[in-house]
Design an enzyme around this catalytic site. Structure first.
Site, short mmCIF file in Angstrom:
data_model
loop_
_atom_site.label_atom_id
_atom_site.label_comp_id
_atom_site.label_asym_id
_atom_site.label_seq_id
_atom_site.Cartn_x
_atom_site.Cartn_y
_atom_site.Cartn_z
N ALA A 67 0.82 -1.22 0.00
CA ALA A 67 0.00 0.00 0.00
C ALA A 67 0.85 1.26 0.00
CB ALA A 67 -0.92 0.01 1.21
N GLY A 99 6.49 1.29 5.68
CA GLY A 99 7.44 0.39 5.00
C GLY A 99 7.48 0.62 3.50
N CYS A 100 6.31 0.82 2.92
CA CYS A 100 6.24 1.02 1.47
C CYS A 100 6.86 2.36 1.07
CB CYS A 100 4.80 0.92 0.99
SG CYS A 100 4.10 -0.73 1.28
N THR A 101 6.71 3.35 1.92
CA THR A 101 7.33 4.66 1.66
C THR A 101 8.85 4.54 1.73
OG1 THR A 101 5.40 5.85 2.48
CG2 THR A 101 7.49 7.05 2.45
N ALA A 159 10.02 2.72 -1.48
CA ALA A 159 9.88 3.56 -2.68
C ALA A 159 10.90 4.70 -2.68
CB ALA A 159 8.46 4.13 -2.76
#
Length: 156
Positions: free
Chosen positions: A41, A46-48, A51
């Site tokens: 998401a 974590g995804c930030t 990325a």
């Protein structure tokens, strides 16, 4: 759940919508190495981290003819907000129906806080210039992952 890809497998082709609304296909990158990573998401911690790490490494990756594609089930509109908010430079694609994630073995049963749930399996697949998988990593950790991929690929 789709079968996990392994080294030597042909990478399943796809065409998905980007955060800018354009259609992007894996075949658009033939002749280059492509890091395709799947994340649960946009705009979560974590995804930030992942990325931003890929975006920070993009110049070094492009110097060795390597592109990065991040794929999540988020809408193109949410991905556009993610890019804007965090100054991301990588290609972000929407897989709302999770068909590509399933085909690449990045969607299915996983453990989350000790429970078995169905969802996106944080995964990174490296596709060589001819469209064949050269590295396949599933259940990766967001933090430190980009440095590990760079090390595995010999990119300083």
């Amino acid at each position: 759940m789709g079968e996990r890809l392994t080294v030597g497998d042909p990478a399943p082709d796809f065409t998905l919508t980007s955060d800018t609304g354009t259609q992007v296909s894996l075949t658009d990158f033939r002749g280059k190495r492509v890091i395709v990573y799947f994340y649960p998401a946009a705009m979560t911690p974590g995804c930030t981290t992942q990325a931003c790490d890929f975006s920070d490494s993009l110049e070094a990756l492009r110097a060795v003819d390597t592109e990065v594609i991040g794929i999540s089930p988020d809408t193109p509109e949410k991905l556009a907000k993610f890019r804007e908010r965090d100054g991301l430079s990588i290609t972000l694609l929407s897989d709302a129906d999770k068909a590509v994630m399933t085909a690449w073995g990045a969607y299915g049963e996983k453990k989350l806080y000790g429970k078995v749930v169905e969802g996106v399996i944080r995964s990174t697949i490296v596709v060589g210039e001819e469209g064949v998988v050269t590295h396949a990593q599933y259940n990766v950790k967001a933090t430190g992952h980009v440095a590990r991929i760079r090390r595995d690929l010999g990119i300083e």
